[in-house]
Design a protein around this motif. Sequence first.
Motif, short mmCIF file in Angstrom:
data_model
loop_
_atom_site.label_atom_id
_atom_site.label_comp_id
_atom_site.label_asym_id
_atom_site.label_seq_id
_atom_site.Cartn_x
_atom_site.Cartn_y
_atom_site.Cartn_z
N LEU A 1 0.90 -1.35 0.02
CA LEU A 1 0.17 0.18 0.08
C LEU A 1 0.88 1.25 0.05
N THR A 2 0.58 2.04 -0.98
CA THR A 2 1.43 3.35 -0.96
C THR A 2 0.65 4.54 -0.26
N GLY A 3 -0.30 4.55 -0.06
CA GLY A 3 -0.92 6.03 0.30
C GLY A 3 -1.38 6.80 -0.57
N ASN A 4 -1.07 6.54 -1.85
CA ASN A 4 -1.51 7.31 -3.00
C ASN A 4 -2.89 6.91 -3.30
N ASN A 5 -3.89 7.23 -2.83
CA ASN A 5 -5.42 6.90 -3.09
C ASN A 5 -6.03 8.08 -3.56
N TYR A 6 -7.04 7.61 -4.40
CA TYR A 6 -7.88 8.63 -4.98
C TYR A 6 -9.27 8.40 -4.54
N HIS A 7 -10.00 9.50 -4.38
CA HIS A 7 -11.23 9.82 -3.77
C HIS A 7 -11.91 10.74 -4.36
N GLN A 8 -13.28 10.69 -4.85
CA GLN A 8 -13.92 11.78 -5.46
C GLN A 8 -15.44 11.44 -5.31
N TYR A 9 -15.99 12.37 -4.56
CA TYR A 9 -17.57 12.54 -4.91
C TYR A 9 -18.04 13.12 -5.98
N ILE A 10 -19.10 12.53 -6.54
CA ILE A 10 -19.55 13.07 -7.91
C ILE A 10 -21.01 13.70 -7.82
N ASN A 11 -21.33 14.79 -8.46
CA ASN A 11 -22.60 15.28 -8.69
C ASN A 11 -23.28 14.18 -9.85
N PRO A 12 -24.26 13.50 -9.59
CA PRO A 12 -24.92 12.66 -10.73
C PRO A 12 -25.93 13.20 -11.48
N GLU A 13 -26.44 14.57 -10.94
CA GLU A 13 -27.51 15.31 -11.54
C GLU A 13 -28.69 14.60 -11.66
N ARG A 14 -29.08 13.83 -10.61
CA ARG A 14 -30.35 13.05 -10.36
C ARG A 14 -30.31 12.30 -9.09
N ASP A 15 -31.35 12.14 -8.55
CA ASP A 15 -31.65 11.57 -7.19
C ASP A 15 -31.10 10.20 -7.26
N SER A 16 -30.66 9.72 -6.11
CA SER A 16 -30.35 8.22 -5.90
C SER A 16 -31.82 7.38 -5.66
N GLU A 17 -31.89 6.10 -6.16
CA GLU A 17 -33.04 5.25 -5.86
C GLU A 17 -32.95 5.13 -4.23
N GLU A 18 -34.27 4.74 -3.76
CA GLU A 18 -34.34 4.70 -2.46
C GLU A 18 -33.51 3.49 -1.91
N GLY A 19 -33.45 2.25 -2.46
CA GLY A 19 -32.59 1.07 -2.14
C GLY A 19 -31.21 1.56 -2.05
#
Length: 241
Positions: free
Chosen positions: A34-52
């Motif tokens: 494990l290098t610690g060089n991770n990638y993380h991103q939240y993204i705006n999907p321009e729509r709602d998530s399904e309830e489930g």
Amino acid sequence: MRQIVLDTETTGLNPRTGDRIIEIGCVELIDRRLTGNNYHQYINPERDSEEGALAVHGLTTEFLSDKPKFSAIAAEFKNYINGAEVIIHNAPFDLGFLDAEFALLGQEKFSREVAGVVDTLVQAKEMYPGKRNSLDALCDRYGISNAHRTLHGALLDSELLAEVYLGMTRGQNSFSIDFGDQDSGTDEHGAAIPLAPLAEVLLRSANEEELAAHEVVLTDLDKQIKGQCIWHKVVDTPAEG
């Protein structure tokens, strides 16, 4: 060898009906470390998530509303994963969404950017046929704590999957130790200090009761396979010499 353990969270189950990626998490391994060089991103999907789906990841439309759209992070993401071998649990699901996102931008499929894809779910089914092989089940099987995982999260799941993958492929190689930079390796003049000898290994032989119990287990195995189990074969094989 550079490997990327990848996971996504999505608004639903099917990109063909308009579901989108809302989170990407990646963990980098180089030569199985494990290098610690991770990638993380939240993204705006321009729509709602399904309830489930919302019940699984907990990422609300309000929370994602000020996050970048996929088009804004696509180049950065492609640059990060370029040329690596990618490790995914249930790869067709994530690949379907990644391909759909790139298609919306008129770009080639995700697989064109990487050296190959390893599906740990396929590997687990081959290793443990008929068993539960979800990420949670594999964490339990390999003694990896996931007590902090109350909701699914792409980066957390990638970190857990990295440990699972290392456990599946090389036992305990995930606990890599490098002694090269220890200050205690040399004295004040720079001369090497020899490591202390290992403690004496004590061997304890089984007693008669334990040997009898072991024989019962082996005999039961013989009956189950309607033959002779490998341990009986080893015992019955005459020693060379």
